[in-house]
Design a protein around this motif. Structure first.
Motif, PDB file in Angstrom:
ATOM      1  N   LEU A  47      -6.118  -3.333  -2.802  1.00 55.06           N
ATOM      2  CA  LEU A  47      -5.586  -2.217  -2.691  1.00 55.06           C
ATOM      3  C   LEU A  47      -6.796  -1.239  -3.458  1.00 55.06           C
TER       4      LEU A  47
ATOM      5  N   ASP B 263       0.738  -1.119  -0.020  1.00 58.63           N
ATOM      6  CA  ASP B 263       0.100   0.004   0.056  1.00 58.63           C
ATOM      7  C   ASP B 263       0.764   1.138   0.234  1.00 58.63           C
TER       8      ASP B 263
ATOM      9  N   GLU C 132       1.949   6.490  -6.960  1.00 62.31           N
ATOM     10  CA  GLU C 132       0.949   7.560  -7.349  1.00 62.31           C
ATOM     11  C   GLU C 132       1.500   8.734  -7.134  1.00 62.31           C
TER      12      GLU C 132
ATOM     13  N   ARG D 144      -6.528   2.566  -3.860  1.00 68.83           N
ATOM     14  CA  ARG D 144      -5.369   2.832  -4.601  1.00 68.83           C
ATOM     15  C   ARG D 144      -5.438   2.122  -5.957  1.00 68.83           C
ATOM     16  N   THR D 145      -5.060   2.604  -7.127  1.00 67.82           N
ATOM     17  CA  THR D 145      -5.573   1.994  -8.240  1.00 67.82           C
ATOM     18  C   THR D 145      -3.984   1.598  -8.857  1.00 67.82           C
ATOM     19  N   VAL D 146      -3.878   0.282  -8.899  1.00 63.80           N
ATOM     20  CA  VAL D 146      -2.351  -0.164  -9.370  1.00 63.80           C
ATOM     21  C   VAL D 146      -2.452  -1.325 -10.400  1.00 63.80           C
TER      22      VAL D 146
ATOM     23  N   ALA E 158       2.380   1.762  -3.638  1.00 67.28           N
ATOM     24  CA  ALA E 158       1.547   2.011  -4.499  1.00 67.28           C
ATOM     25  C   ALA E 158       1.031   3.367  -4.255  1.00 67.28           C
ATOM     26  N   ALA E 159       1.155   4.106  -3.090  1.00 62.46           N
ATOM     27  CA  ALA E 159       1.138   5.650  -2.843  1.00 62.46           C
ATOM     28  C   ALA E 159       2.240   6.253  -3.338  1.00 62.46           C
TER      29      ALA E 159
END
Lengths: 332, 266, 530
Positions: free
Chosen positions: A309, A96, A103, A314-316, A99-100
């Motif tokens: 996610l 997470d 972004e 969160r879009t991954v 991922a942030a």
């Protein structure tokens, strides 16, 4: 190498920590013409990173021509900046957080996954236990407000009425549970429940990973530039990690003892570390790693992570994970 | 350059005036010459601007108009040569230095060698024997003023400016000092300007008394004091002395009365 | 240990009231022990006996940790104070630069630790430098302002004396100003000593291998209550010892006693009030933005986490989610203000109030002073979790902690101010047979005002530090938590925006109190504004 023994004598002898804390790094640097890499840990030294200590202690890295410094983390030490700026080759993060950061424009890839199962648990006392997510309804849970999305994700995954849970903002400590301020805590399997056990308090833990919360933790991250340009070092670093953690699994008590020996100034308690080391094993090793080796993942586990996610906002895409380094590690 | 370096310098005030930033006019254009080697007393009522005049001569204030010359040179030059010394109304001793340390500081600042015997002598002369190593905080107000006078004298300046130097000294000591100290500067022929509001002191110590008007200061009287040197305390009972004192008083009262009439007329 | 420590303070620094101080200390420890035994099952309070046991059992570990943190704190102390001396020198040499120097120094001083820590770690890498620099940052401002006051605390006649011998500003500096500023410098060093230790501890949070800060985090996590209190006790004892040691050196070095200064005067830029203040604020703000931009350009930090003024402006006003960013910041600031303002005001009132009580009942002073000196030296990173443990995570705990941080400096400053009432004025009052209340109202309170306002000003950055640290380490509310969270989620635009806001509002708060102060002092103590 007895790094800490040296520094302790120096500290007591001259009390000049300014020089002393810099010294171990110095002595390593001048020792060999090895390639220098730093591994940024995500927290203070403890058995949580004992696989790395074993790799350092048994020379898994130095044999491969790698001179590794292990940089401790802390409450005010985010992992991403040193990795982005290159002062650490690899950092230990979680899916997470990575991922942030991606972004926000960082070019990170996840290279390996130390904790196959996310260590988040709901901890409660046996008299008023939370055994399944449904038990949360009507309970007061102590946690950092920042973790609200985590609880929301768990509720969604298990059809629990999120509004029926009362969130009590607390600091990260078992004390509110023990004093009866809350019925349960959101914490890691390996810290607060262990602390309670050492204080003689039994607790019930419900591992969120067993209830659909799929999120890789203690992941190894590096920048795309490093993957392109410093491949050999990455492979050597992760190979040492894999070897270290396999050795850890064989004797967690020895790993805890080594941790205390290497970091006598960290204020660690042997029994706590032994218990933590033991509880960490089922999170890190699974049929998947038995079959493919330490740190492994598959398209299926990645897909489950992406789903979790998404619940966390969160879009991954699957290319956040890059298994090429790990494949080289386990092929060699 | 000055014609003769050994001659005590004349001090010339030419059209000297000072108006402070706030608009207060302290000294109105004033021209006077203080003769070299003589002691001139400046008297006037409180707040008349006599201290400002002294500070202008010492180069501590910049005149609004006119100029000051000391032996033909501006005050800054005299300062730089260490040939000027001021004994301030406030003794201004540095509290972390002993009496000796304060006196020696003046020698140091004036770039003179420190002669221990000379310092010792001055300490005795101002009646501070046994207090050379005492810090100012432990001295009485009068003792501090005497230390400040010793400090002003130690560099053997060519121009000595004294601003109410005996204000905090008790009557007996004041008489003693008034008798002893002038001998030092008279012997060296120092040009001395003494600002005081004590008419007796002015007459006793000086060769000439200049009377200033209430603020803004102008010269209202300028009289010579014809008493023999060295002065002795009993001279204060001499008719010549009393006549001079009366004359100064008369000049002072006249100027003050004129001033109050002027105020009343406004 | 605690008893011994307090007794030591009493003997060294407080000649009168020795008996009552000792009694006060003994009662304090006894009460602590009883309370701890009553709360034994709550895991919040360790009894003195348990703390002592923990200290003895872990003495070698504690000694090693203490040596490291103390060494880093000492290095930061030296560095920060040298920087303050250098800055004061520049301000003295170029008087026009003074308002910019003090304004920039205040702004940097107001930067929240949560944000500066990780950046220092990246800049300096592993090793002690982030700890040392944070310690230096924690001390330089108070020393700078005190030194500036000290360098100007010279009667004009001393300067005249120098000039009458044709000596210029350099001689004046050497012979007069440097010596005259020594008492102020020592007062600054005394305040700096506990602050440097705190800075070094917080620096360890950025990833250190050893030290008191490391042990504190560990003990909190492990629910090791005895150890947590043992660490707080040792840290407090060390901070007090440093405070007293500098006082001792000062008494050896200085001719006169150092002035009791707990809070420095306003930066000269604020003095005039009126139209000067806004211009100064604008100049300092522009200078701060230029310095910020230049620092980023020179350090070569990665733009991923090192955001510049343009990035922050973009994030706050131009970006797609700018509205959301502003809303989050506003709600976090609002939440913080709700703890900060009541705590700040309560601390000020309680400090001034207790000082008044002590003046009316002088026998209380002996008991109150040791506690005041002790508690103002306690590192907040160790007290924050403890206070929250005891008072809970609700508003009360945070407000109480902010109030505590404000209370002690205010108390000591006000007490000093109250005792400064001019003797003649008190004699006049006596001649009219005025009672203690009359004397208080008409002579002492006006004399207290300058000290009170000086304390109120310095309390602004201190209370902001307190509230953000509590929010970050303990309660998870407000802007302190927002900053920590933004860092962990790599939302550095948000982090830097919050930093700018916190620093700017702290600096403005400082200036704002200064403006109120100028108005009040114009009436009650005009000589302070000259």
């Amino acid at each position: 190498m007895d790094r800490t023994g040296l520094s302790r004598r120096m500290v007591l002898g001259m009390g000049a920590a300014g020089f002393v804390t810099a010294l171990p790094i110095f002595s390593i640097r001048s020792a060999w013409a090895q390639s220098q890499v730093a591994l940024q840990l995500s927290w203070l030294h403890s058995v949580q990173f004992a696989g790395s200590y074993i790799a350092l202690d048994r020379g898994f890295w130095s044999e491969a021509g790698l001179d590794v410094s292990l940089l401790p983390g802390g409450p005010n030490a985010p992992v991403e900046p040193p990795v982005v700026s290159g002062s650490a080759l690899v950092g230990i993060s979680a899916a997470d957080y990575t991922a942030a950061a991606v972004e926000q424009g960082a070019r990170f890839k996840i290279l390996a996954v130390a904790m196959q199962k996310n260590p988040f648990v709901i901890a409660s006392l046996p008299g008023n236990p939370v055994n399944v997510p449904g038990d949360l309804e009507g309970k007061r849970i102590g946690m950092a407000l920042a973790n609200t999305p985590v609880l929301q994700a768990l509720s969604t995954l298990n059809d629990v009425d999120f509004d029926a849970i009362e969130i009590v903002p607390t600091q990260y400590s078992a004390q509110p549970l023990l004093s009866g301020e809350v019925d349960c805590l959101l914490c890691w399997e390996t810290d607060l429940p262990v602390a309670m056990a050492i204080q003689g308090v039994d607790s019930v833990t419900m591992l969120m990973a067993d209830h659909g919360y799929a999120l890789h933790s203690q992941t190894y991250i590096a920048t795309e530039e490093s993957i392109a340009n410093r491949r050999a070092e990455l492979v050597a670093l992760l190979r040492g990690e894999a070897q270290g953690w396999e050795a850890y699994r064989e004797d967690t008590k020895a790993a805890a003892a080594l941790t205390l020996e290497m970091y006598p100034d960290a204020g660690l308690d042997l029994r706590t570390q032994e218990l933590q080391a033991e509880r960490q094993v089922p999170l890190m090793f699974s049929e998947l790693t038995d079959a493919n080796g330490f740190g492994w993942w598959t398209d299926e586990t990645v897909a489950a992570n992406i789903e979790t996610l998404a619940l966390l906002g969160r879009t991954v895409t699957p290319d956040l994970w890059d298994r090429s380094i790990l494949e080289e590690v386990h092929a060699g | 350059m000055r014609a003769d370096a050994d001659m005590p310098p004349d001090v010339l005030c030419d059209g000297l005036a000072k108006t402070f930033d706030g608009g207060v006019e302290a000294v109105r254009p004033l021209s006077v010459r203080f003769e070299g080697g003589h002691t001139t007393a400046v008297v006037g009522p409180s707040g008349c601007g006599k201290s400002t005049l002294l500070r202008l001569i010492a180069g501590l204030e910049r005149p609004s108009a006119g100029r000051v010359e000391i032996g033909g040179l501006p005050p800054a030059e005299t300062q730089r040569r260490g040939e000027l010394a001021v004994a301030f109304q406030d003794p201004s001793l540095l509290p972390w230095r002993s009496v000796r340390g304060n006196i020696e500081l003046a020698l140091h600042l004036a770039r003179r060698p420190v002669a221990a015997a000379h310092v010792e002598h001055l300490v005795r002369l101002v009646g501070l024997e046994g207090f050379a190593d005492t810090r100012p905080a432990e001295l009485s107000g009068g003792m501090r003023q005497r230390a400040a006078i010793a400090r002003a004298l130690v560099t053997e300046p060519e121009l000595l400016l004294l601003d109410e130097p005996f204000a905090a000294v008790d009557e007996l000591t004041r008489q003693q000092l008034a008798q002893d100290l002038p001998r030092i500067w008279e012997a060296r022929g120092t040009t001395t300007i003494l600002v005081t509001h004590s008419v007796n002191e002015a007459v006793m110590l000086s060769d000439r008394v200049i009377v200033l008007s209430p603020r803004p200061a102008t010269v209202v009287a300028d009289m010579a004091i014809d008493l023999p040197r060295p002065r002795e305390p009993e001279m204060s009972r001499w008719p010549e002395f009393m006549a001079s004192v009366d004359a100064v008083f008369a000049a002072l009262s006249a100027s003050m009365a004129r001033n109050s009439l002027a105020i009343a007329a406004q | 240990m605690t008893v011994a420590t307090l007794a030591f303070i009493d003997k060294r620094s407080l000649r009168p009231g020795r008996g009552s101080a000792l009694l006060g200390a003994v009662l304090l420890v006894l009460g602590w022990e009883v309370l701890a035994r009553m709360l034994a099952d709550a895991f919040v309070l360790a009894a003195p006996s348990e703390v002592l046991t923990a200290i003895v059992e872990n003495r070698t570990l504690l000694m090693r940790a203490l040596a490291v943190t103390l060494a880093n704190g000492a290095a930061g102390f030296a560095l920060g104070n040298l920087a303050a001396i250098a800055l004061a020198g520049i301000a003295l040499a170029f008087p026009r630069s003074q308002s910019i120097i003090t304004g920039l120094a205040l702004t940097v001083f107001c930067l929240p630790l949560v944000a500066t820590g990780p950046i220092l770690r990246v800049l300096f890498g592993p090793g002690p430098w982030p700890q040392i620099v944070l310690a230096a940052l924690a001390v330089y401002y108070t020393t700078l302002v005190l030194l500036l006051v000290g360098l100007r605390a010279t009667p004009s006649s001393w300067i005249d004396l120098m000039r009458s011998y044709g000596r210029g500003s350099f001689s004046t500096l050497v012979h007069v100003r440097a010596m005259a500023s020594l008492p102020y410098l020592f007062a600054g060093l005394q305040i700096a000593a506990p602050a440097a230790f705190l800075g070094a501890m917080v620096g360890e949070f950025t990833g250190a291998e050893r030290g008191m800060g490391v042990l504190t985090i560990r003990a909190m996590r492990d629910l090791d209550v005895d150890m947590t209190w043992a660490l707080a006790t040792v840290a407090t004892a060390v901070a007090i010892a440093a405070y007293l040691a500098i006082g001792w050196v000062a008494r050896r070095v200085l001719v006169a006693d150092p002035p009791v200064i707990l809070s420095p005067p306003r930066p000269p830029g604020w003095r005039g009030g009126g139209w000067h203040a806004p211009i100064n604020v604008a100049v300092v703000a522009v200078a701060a933005v230029i310095a910020w931009w230049a620092a980023l350009a020179l350090s070569g930090l990665n733009p991923f986490f090192a955001k510049g003024p343009d990035d922050v402006f973009h994030a706050l006003f131009l970006a797609d989610n700018a509205g959301r960013t502003r809303a989050m910041l506003a709600s976090a600031m609002w939440e913080t203000a709700a703890f900060l303002l009541p705590g700040y005001l309560a601390g000020l009132l309680a400090g001034a109030g207790l000082a008044i009580v002590v003046v009316l009942f002088p026998m209380l002073a002996g008991a109150a002073m040791p506690a005041a000196i002790a508690l103002r030296s306690v590192p907040i990173v160790t007290t924050a979790p403890l206070v929250v443990l005891i008072l809970g995570r609700g508003a009360i705990g945070t407000i109480a902690l902010v109030a505590l941080m404000v209370f002690f400096p205010t108390f000591v400053a006000c007490l000093h101010g109250l005792r400064q009432a001019p003797g003649q004025v008190l004699d006049v009052m006596d001649s009219y047979a005025a009672g203690p209340f009359q004397r208080l109202l008409r002579a002492r309170l006006p004399a207290m005002l300058p000290a009170f306002f000086a304390a109120a000003r310095m309390a602004v950055p201190a209370s902001v530090l307190a509230v953000t640290v509590v929010e970050w380490l303990a309660t998870g509310n407000g802007v302190g938590s927002l900053m920590a969270l933004s860092a962990s989620l790599s939302d550095y635009n948000m982090l830097w925006s919050a930093v700018v806001l916190v620093a700017a509002l702290s600096a403005l708060g400082y200036g704002g109190v200064g403006l109120v102060e100028a108005r009040v002092l114009r009436i009650y103590a005009p000589e302070q504004l000259a």
